[in-house]
Design an enzyme around this catalytic site. Sequence first.
Site, PDB file in Angstrom:
ATOM      1  N   HIS A 243       0.830  -1.213   0.000  1.00  0.00           N
ATOM      2  CA  HIS A 243       0.000   0.000   0.000  1.00  0.00           C
ATOM      3  C   HIS A 243       0.863   1.261   0.000  1.00  0.00           C
ATOM      4  O   HIS A 243       0.592   2.227   0.709  1.00  0.00           O
ATOM      5  CB  HIS A 243      -0.980  -0.004   1.184  1.00  0.00           C
ATOM      6  CG  HIS A 243      -2.147  -0.916   0.963  1.00  0.00           C
ATOM      7  ND1 HIS A 243      -3.054  -1.230   1.943  1.00  0.00           N
ATOM      8  CD2 HIS A 243      -2.572  -1.567  -0.153  1.00  0.00           C
ATOM      9  CE1 HIS A 243      -3.972  -2.055   1.446  1.00  0.00           C
ATOM     10  NE2 HIS A 243      -3.696  -2.273   0.173  1.00  0.00           N
ATOM     11  N   ASP A 271     -11.115  -0.295  -9.199  1.00  0.00           N
ATOM     12  CA  ASP A 271      -9.873  -0.669  -8.502  1.00  0.00           C
ATOM     13  C   ASP A 271      -9.022  -1.471  -9.476  1.00  0.00           C
ATOM     14  O   ASP A 271      -9.259  -2.665  -9.671  1.00  0.00           O
ATOM     15  CB  ASP A 271     -10.259  -1.495  -7.259  1.00  0.00           C
ATOM     16  CG  ASP A 271      -9.058  -1.867  -6.399  1.00  0.00           C
ATOM     17  OD1 ASP A 271      -7.945  -1.381  -6.668  1.00  0.00           O
ATOM     18  OD2 ASP A 271      -9.254  -2.655  -5.451  1.00  0.00           O
ATOM     19  N   HIS A 350      -1.012 -11.558   0.040  1.00  0.00           N
ATOM     20  CA  HIS A 350      -2.384 -11.071   0.192  1.00  0.00           C
ATOM     21  C   HIS A 350      -3.343 -12.003  -0.539  1.00  0.00           C
ATOM     22  O   HIS A 350      -2.908 -12.942  -1.201  1.00  0.00           O
ATOM     23  CB  HIS A 350      -2.509  -9.630  -0.305  1.00  0.00           C
ATOM     24  CG  HIS A 350      -2.142  -9.430  -1.746  1.00  0.00           C
ATOM     25  ND1 HIS A 350      -2.937  -9.824  -2.792  1.00  0.00           N
ATOM     26  CD2 HIS A 350      -1.044  -8.872  -2.325  1.00  0.00           C
ATOM     27  CE1 HIS A 350      -2.370  -9.497  -3.937  1.00  0.00           C
ATOM     28  NE2 HIS A 350      -1.209  -8.931  -3.684  1.00  0.00           N
ATOM     29  N   ARG A 406       1.722  -6.710  -9.709  1.00  0.00           N
ATOM     30  CA  ARG A 406       0.328  -7.046  -9.403  1.00  0.00           C
ATOM     31  C   ARG A 406      -0.502  -6.698 -10.634  1.00  0.00           C
ATOM     32  O   ARG A 406      -0.213  -5.692 -11.309  1.00  0.00           O
ATOM     33  CB  ARG A 406      -0.172  -6.270  -8.181  1.00  0.00           C
ATOM     34  CG  ARG A 406      -1.637  -6.531  -7.857  1.00  0.00           C
ATOM     35  CD  ARG A 406      -2.058  -6.117  -6.435  1.00  0.00           C
ATOM     36  NE  ARG A 406      -2.002  -4.690  -6.169  1.00  0.00           N
ATOM     37  CZ  ARG A 406      -1.098  -4.091  -5.417  1.00  0.00           C
ATOM     38  NH1 ARG A 406      -0.126  -4.787  -4.859  1.00  0.00           N
ATOM     39  NH2 ARG A 406      -1.132  -2.794  -5.225  1.00  0.00           N
ATOM     40  N   GLU A 408      -4.595  -6.307 -11.503  1.00  0.00           N
ATOM     41  CA  GLU A 408      -5.898  -6.290 -10.830  1.00  0.00           C
ATOM     42  C   GLU A 408      -6.999  -5.823 -11.768  1.00  0.00           C
ATOM     43  O   GLU A 408      -6.889  -4.774 -12.407  1.00  0.00           O
ATOM     44  CB  GLU A 408      -5.841  -5.337  -9.621  1.00  0.00           C
ATOM     45  CG  GLU A 408      -7.180  -5.143  -8.942  1.00  0.00           C
ATOM     46  CD  GLU A 408      -7.099  -4.345  -7.644  1.00  0.00           C
ATOM     47  OE1 GLU A 408      -6.210  -3.470  -7.532  1.00  0.00           O
ATOM     48  OE2 GLU A 408      -7.915  -4.604  -6.746  1.00  0.00           O
TER      49      GLU A 408
END
Length: 440
Positions: A243, A271, A350, A406, A408
């Site tokens: 984050h 997101d 995660h 990542r 997403e």
Amino acid sequence: MIHIPKAEYTRRRKALMAQMEPNSIAILPAAAVAIRNRDVEHVYRQDSDFQYLSGFPEPEAVIVLMPGRQHGEYVLFCRERNVERELWDGLRAGTEGAIRDFGADDAFPITDIDDILPGLIEGRDRVYSAMGSNAEFDRHLMEWINVIRSKAHLGAQPPNEFVALDHLLHDMRLYKSAAELKVMREAARISCAAHVKAMQASRAGLHEFSLEAELDYEFRKGGAKMPAYGSIVAAGRNSCILHYQQNDALLKDGDLVLIDAGCEIDCYASDITRTWPVNGKFSPEQRAIYEIVLASQEAAFAEIAPDKHWNQAHEATVQVITAGLVKLGLLQGDVDELIAGEAYKAFYMHRAGHWLGMDVHDVGEYKVGGEWRVLEVGMALTVEPGIYISPDNQNVAKKWRGIGVRIEDDVVVTKQGCEILTGGVPKTVADIEALMAAAR
Ligand code: GLY
Ligand code: MN
Ligand code: MN
């Protein structure tokens, strides 16, 4: 502007009231204004539950729902019109606007709430509220209850049951309607355009905030008031901080940059994460990691459909990521044993996603009766596997260290499987490199 129509708010209130016990009352406060510093306020964002039931955008307001009440089931307390304040701070709906434009059956000035609300609560058996989430409001509620108790000798009947509203309301919010999906598609479309802009603008010598500026420009130009959460623009080793929000480091030739950002439209979030090379060309190591993450995301999409349970998509990402890390020599051993021992967590710490809606990490239970929830049509979620190789990981060859990837996307469960809302940003290595090459 695409937005939730007024009739939908009416439908939601009716649906909630139909589920409330007989002779009950629900009370919800608007979000408070938050001070940023001295007399500067944070940009106002309505509380999601309050917004869901009213669409009323102002602070200092309270929704009261009383199913079956003859003189009106929906009462809104709100600020009165005020020529002086409106000159400085902007227009207010006022009590007339609350009825005319926001469907309230009745409306009263918020300054009169202490005099009026105890009378509305009195005689009702149950009070539904978001107990525990707003200490100041809980205190007010008890004060209103005590007003009724103090009149017990005159025959006043205080309620004797207090029920958490969250369970009913948050389950409703989990299933997205056609109107909600329209708004979420719009948020997704704007966020996709923003990621494309940031990819095209990417150059060594710029800063992380230079790309954040591209995102913000596209969000605002698309009509979004603000990002749905603090944008993460993480270059080089910063991509391994999940984050990261500092967004002020230099973009260096040879580094990856990971952007996790999405805008909000009419209080609905998007997101998206994409990861790409600052200079437009993946190195062999960056590419190897990237291809595993992408394959794991594809495997997860295949596990999202009605009757599959919540954790199946996550399990699919763990399988592909662990096998991929073994193939590259970053983990050693038997894939099933490594999964059982959670060895992948050193690189993938995660979960594969979360519910998505008015809150970026949206409400709704993930387990029901101790079992993972079974997916149903209309549920919206993210799919966001990643691999993060710490710059300090001494167990892997140096060439791998500091790579963080990542990917997403946002999806909604359909009858056939799932619809990807955020397909408008490239994500294969070939497509990203082609887009960036064309922008050079
Ligand atoms: N942007 C926060 C998350 O992806 O969950
Ligand atoms: Mn997410
Ligand atoms: Mn994200």
